[in-house]
Design an enzyme around this catalytic site. Sequence first.
Site, PDB file in Angstrom:
ATOM      1  N   ASP A  26       7.994  16.433  12.870  1.00 47.05           N
ATOM      2  CA  ASP A  26       7.555  15.995  11.266  1.00 47.05           C
ATOM      3  C   ASP A  26       6.005  15.844  11.397  1.00 47.05           C
ATOM      4  OD1 ASP A  26       7.814  15.752   8.935  1.00 47.05           O
ATOM      5  OD2 ASP A  26       8.741  13.619   9.161  1.00 47.05           O
ATOM      6  N   GLY A  41      11.430   0.410   3.538  1.00 45.39           N
ATOM      7  CA  GLY A  41      10.972  -1.068   2.685  1.00 45.39           C
ATOM      8  C   GLY A  41       9.688  -0.264   2.791  1.00 45.39           C
ATOM      9  N   GLU A  47      10.533   4.693   4.641  1.00 41.58           N
ATOM     10  CA  GLU A  47      11.610   5.740   4.876  1.00 41.58           C
ATOM     11  C   GLU A  47      12.373   3.670   4.189  1.00 41.58           C
ATOM     12  OE1 GLU A  47      13.327   7.285   7.563  1.00 41.58           O
ATOM     13  OE2 GLU A  47      15.182   7.652   6.852  1.00 41.58           O
ATOM     14  N   VAL A  66       5.121  -1.167   2.555  1.00 42.22           N
ATOM     15  CA  VAL A  66       4.068  -0.300   3.341  1.00 42.22           C
ATOM     16  C   VAL A  66       3.029  -1.230   2.509  1.00 42.22           C
ATOM     17  CG1 VAL A  66       2.721   0.467   4.978  1.00 42.22           C
ATOM     18  CG2 VAL A  66       4.806   1.424   4.333  1.00 42.22           C
ATOM     19  N   ILE A 109       1.137  -1.173  -0.262  1.00 44.87           N
ATOM     20  CA  ILE A 109      -0.268  -0.569   0.205  1.00 44.87           C
ATOM     21  C   ILE A 109       1.152   0.894  -0.199  1.00 44.87           C
ATOM     22  CG2 ILE A 109      -2.155  -1.044   1.332  1.00 44.87           C
ATOM     23  CD1 ILE A 109      -1.308   0.193   3.195  1.00 44.87           C
ATOM     24  N   MET A 127       5.439   3.373   0.200  1.00 49.20           N
ATOM     25  CA  MET A 127       6.720   3.090   0.212  1.00 49.20           C
ATOM     26  C   MET A 127       7.476   3.690   1.279  1.00 49.20           C
ATOM     27  SD  MET A 127       8.635   0.753  -1.080  1.00 49.20           S
ATOM     28  CE  MET A 127      10.373   0.923  -1.032  1.00 49.20           C
TER      29      MET A 127
HETATM   30  P1  AMP Z   1       5.693   5.925   5.962  1.00 48.06           P
HETATM   31  O1  AMP Z   1       6.568   5.117   6.251  1.00 48.06           O
HETATM   32  O2  AMP Z   1       5.360   4.974   7.710  1.00 48.06           O
HETATM   33  O3  AMP Z   1       5.522   7.257   5.906  1.00 48.06           O
HETATM   34  O4  AMP Z   1       4.173   5.128   5.412  1.00 48.06           O
HETATM   35  C1  AMP Z   1       4.807   5.326   4.197  1.00 48.06           C
HETATM   36  C2  AMP Z   1       2.973   4.784   3.415  1.00 48.06           C
HETATM   37  O5  AMP Z   1       2.787   4.307   3.723  1.00 48.06           O
HETATM   38  C3  AMP Z   1       2.165   5.559   4.188  1.00 48.06           C
HETATM   39  O6  AMP Z   1       2.417   7.273   3.211  1.00 48.06           O
HETATM   40  C4  AMP Z   1       1.157   5.564   4.073  1.00 48.06           C
HETATM   41  O7  AMP Z   1       0.158   5.623   2.657  1.00 48.06           O
HETATM   42  C5  AMP Z   1       1.155   3.696   4.174  1.00 48.06           C
HETATM   43  N1  AMP Z   1       0.952   3.335   5.302  1.00 48.06           N
HETATM   44  C6  AMP Z   1       2.200   3.914   6.613  1.00 48.06           C
HETATM   45  N2  AMP Z   1       1.261   3.454   8.057  1.00 48.06           N
HETATM   46  C7  AMP Z   1       0.310   2.956   7.333  1.00 48.06           C
HETATM   47  C8  AMP Z   1      -1.496   2.254   8.276  1.00 48.06           C
HETATM   48  N3  AMP Z   1      -1.468   2.677   9.309  1.00 48.06           N
HETATM   49  N4  AMP Z   1      -2.634   2.019   7.755  1.00 48.06           N
HETATM   50  C9  AMP Z   1      -2.464   2.410   6.056  1.00 48.06           C
HETATM   51  N5  AMP Z   1      -2.008   2.824   5.415  1.00 48.06           N
HETATM   52  C10 AMP Z   1      -0.026   3.317   5.509  1.00 48.06           C
END
Ligand code: AMP
Length: 919
Positions: free
Chosen positions: A727, A614, A612, A616, A608, A610
């Site tokens: 942030d 790897g 920092e 997600v 769903i 990406m």
């Molecule tokens: P992050 O590394 O936390 O910035 O996550 C990267 C992307 O993954 C985010 O911009 C969201 O689109 C998605 N994402 C991260 N965590 C979640 C979550 N708990 N539920 C749904 N999407 C998520």
Amino acid sequence: MLPCEALNGSSELEDAPQPLKCFAVHTRTKSSPKWEEVSIMDEKNIPIRTYQVCNVLEPSQNNWLRTDWIPRSGAQRVYVEVKFTLRDCNSLPGVTGTCKETFNLYYHESNEDRESYIKESSFIKVDTVAADESFTQVDVGDRIMKLNTEVRDVKVTTKKGFYLAFQDVGACIALVSVRVFYKTCPLTIRNLATFPDTVTGADTSSLVEVRGSCVNRSEEREEPKMYCGADGEWLVPIGGCFCSPGYEERGGACKACTAGFYKARSVDPACAKCPPHSYSLRDGATVCDCHTGYFRADSDPASMSCTQPPSAPQQLISVVNETSVVLEWAPPRRLGGRSDAIYSVECLICKSSGRRSISNSQTCLPCGSDVLFSPSQLGLRTTRVVVSELKAHTRYTFTVHARNGVSRASGAGSAPSVSVSVTTNQAAPSPVSMIQVLDVTRHSLLLSWQQPDRPNGVILEYEVKFYEKDQKERSYRIMRTFSQTVDVTGLSPLTVYVFHVRARTAAGYGDFSSPFEFSTNSDPFPLIGEGVNSAFLLLRAAKNIYITYGAVQLIYSHSSLLSSLLSLLLPTGVKIYVDPFTYEDPDQAIHDFAKEIDVSSIHIEKVIGMGEFGEVCSGRLRLQGKREIYVAIKSLKAGYSDKQRRDFLSEASIMGQFDHPNIIRLEGVVTRCKPLMIITEYMENGSLDAFLRKHDGQFTVIQLVGMLRGIASGMKYLSDMNYVHRDLAARNILVNSNLVCKVSDFGLSRVLEDDPEAAYTARVGHIPIRWTAPEAITYRKFTTSSDVWSYGIVMWEVVSYGERPYWDMNNQDVMKAVEEGYRLPAPMDCPVVLHQLMLDCWERERAERPSFSQILNMLDKLIRNPGTLQVCVSVVPEACVPEWSVYEWLQSIGLEIYRETFAAAGYNNLESLLALTHQ
Ligand code: AMP
């Protein structure tokens, strides 16, 4: 009005409309044009020409009408305002199926102003235009026709001009007028810089950067810049100009200072009255001239009064002590309006004959350079000086002169002065200044020295005092000699001795010389001392390192106890965040704050996003004895370093300490097998910024405030736990299917600390400049108050549906603009109260920003009194009327189950809610 017309230029600036002929477009069918030029009466009964078409009975209509070539004159986006009337199909009997109620607007860009044959396919469709109002009766005389006005905009950037065309597909239309215009940001003056009339950019969100030029009689303070927004509004003024010397700002222009006033520097804010004892006769003075007898020193600022030289010093007295004289005097009676009086002392030796004469019987010569003046002879600020090293039995004359900053400018000859004459007494010789060693043996030292600088008489003998260095002066020996050498014998070998020499005249012994050390061993001993010292320093440094290291060890190994200790010290219920980086062993932190999950209970479904570290993914988690839930799974990509592993897991160690409905919940981690994973609750709508952009304009104000309330509540929780996010931005807020917003992304706090230079170098990669408070960018002062600043930016992002803060300005310009006091304007349709709250979050002084608790209270109040959200900053008043219903309001505060109860009690609209009381 003419049937087809074009306005060539901006709506604000251009001349009268230019009439244009209409042409038929070559259509596939090559049928003759069905549009007809017809005269009708307008609503004021004035005859106008229209183009009409009404072939509603025939199927498959394709009737084209086009304008003459319209030069675009530098415009990049043009607006087409079409006035037309349209007949309601239902009012036409027997036309079902063939009658239409729309027409299509097309354009075709071209460099040629006389294209006679334009293919239908060369036209690009702008839009299908429908009428807001159609009319049902043909009887024009009864004025039942309803005039529609529709505006469409189109980007025209490729050719010199364009054609517009109207395609009828079977409607009954009369085109009354077509107005074509473009927008400009009008010529304006900001911060004394002129910004020219500027054509707006090609896209609705583009900003055109414009450089201003300083108005007449002004000079640049900092490059003046502004941005021309797509709607013709000027945005973000940066830099500006100052009025030149002799001029001040009045009504946006620089006007000359009038007589009696002056302005010396461009940075001075305004003309000032001439200071005392000065005047200016002409306009535009940069400095005022001094009245006669008054002066100004080169270093005097123009704002200072004109002044005068001092009068003579007063009451000079002298006290003689052997060959020294102490001189003391009182300051001049008149200081001339200044406080920089300085004194100089002239010293003359007066004999019976010579070049300069003080009195008839005496001739005086300058004293020479061996006389000492303490603190100095010239530039004295004190009124006391000690003159020493004078000759014994000699007559001296001392003259003290007073000067100040304008003594030279006044052009007066010698400075006013006062004199005194004294005769010195008999005095002992001055000390011997230097002792040398001529020969060394194991038991003797042959020493020599120079006669004292001032023997003050005939030297009768020298006295030599010496002792072993280790013995100090506890036991010393004395030798006397008439010559300037002495052979000191009977000394111990390899021993350091200290020597002093003094001379004697009839006036007695002078002072001993300073100590001189010589060794019967010729080795230079000071090196030994240095060696010992450095070794000692090294030892001390090593010890310090050891001690510090010991303390760090102590903290690291006990940090897991820290939270328990703190919880004992703090009042019950107050939980404090523990930084996982204080753990020596990162796995211990993970163990303390996160639950280890067996990988077999996770079922990964799809990628769903990406992150920092790897990918997600989303998936399902079924823990024993619990129902299956949807989760997000972040994994650490293969080939990671120790540091990456530590940083990756730290996010889980941080998240695991929080438990709040508006903070993303950690379900657990997988660390026992690879890849490493962090499992969190699943947020169906993903990150807030993308979510808002996708649903632009689709929420009610109260729904937006509901989201902001959630974020504020999460942030209040974090700040109560002493956690600074660093942030906070819409991209780091996640949204679930119930529109609940949760704070996430706990990665940045460490990254910054790892890179102390980050804020100061061009590589601001890790600092999200647009979201960060100025003190955090400049001094890395990250606090809950800097999080509040970021929260204000998030508010702006939310109300503007994910617009980029400060649009496409670069980071440097953003920092500069914010530093100069610029703040983001209210987004479209933003309630005044919300923009005011944003401005409060962006107070320069962080102590003046509200706390998250105050923000939360404020938002709760707004939600409870939806009326307060109606007043909006938008220029279009209709846009301020909230569109939400009682149900939506209940939904936004999570009380939608009371929908029926409210309806039954008669609360059917929002106005009725205003009367709601506590009871
Ligand atoms: P992050 O590394 O936390 O910035 O996550 C990267 C992307 O993954 C985010 O911009 C969201 O689109 C998605 N994402 C991260 N965590 C979640 C979550 N708990 N539920 C749904 N999407 C998520």
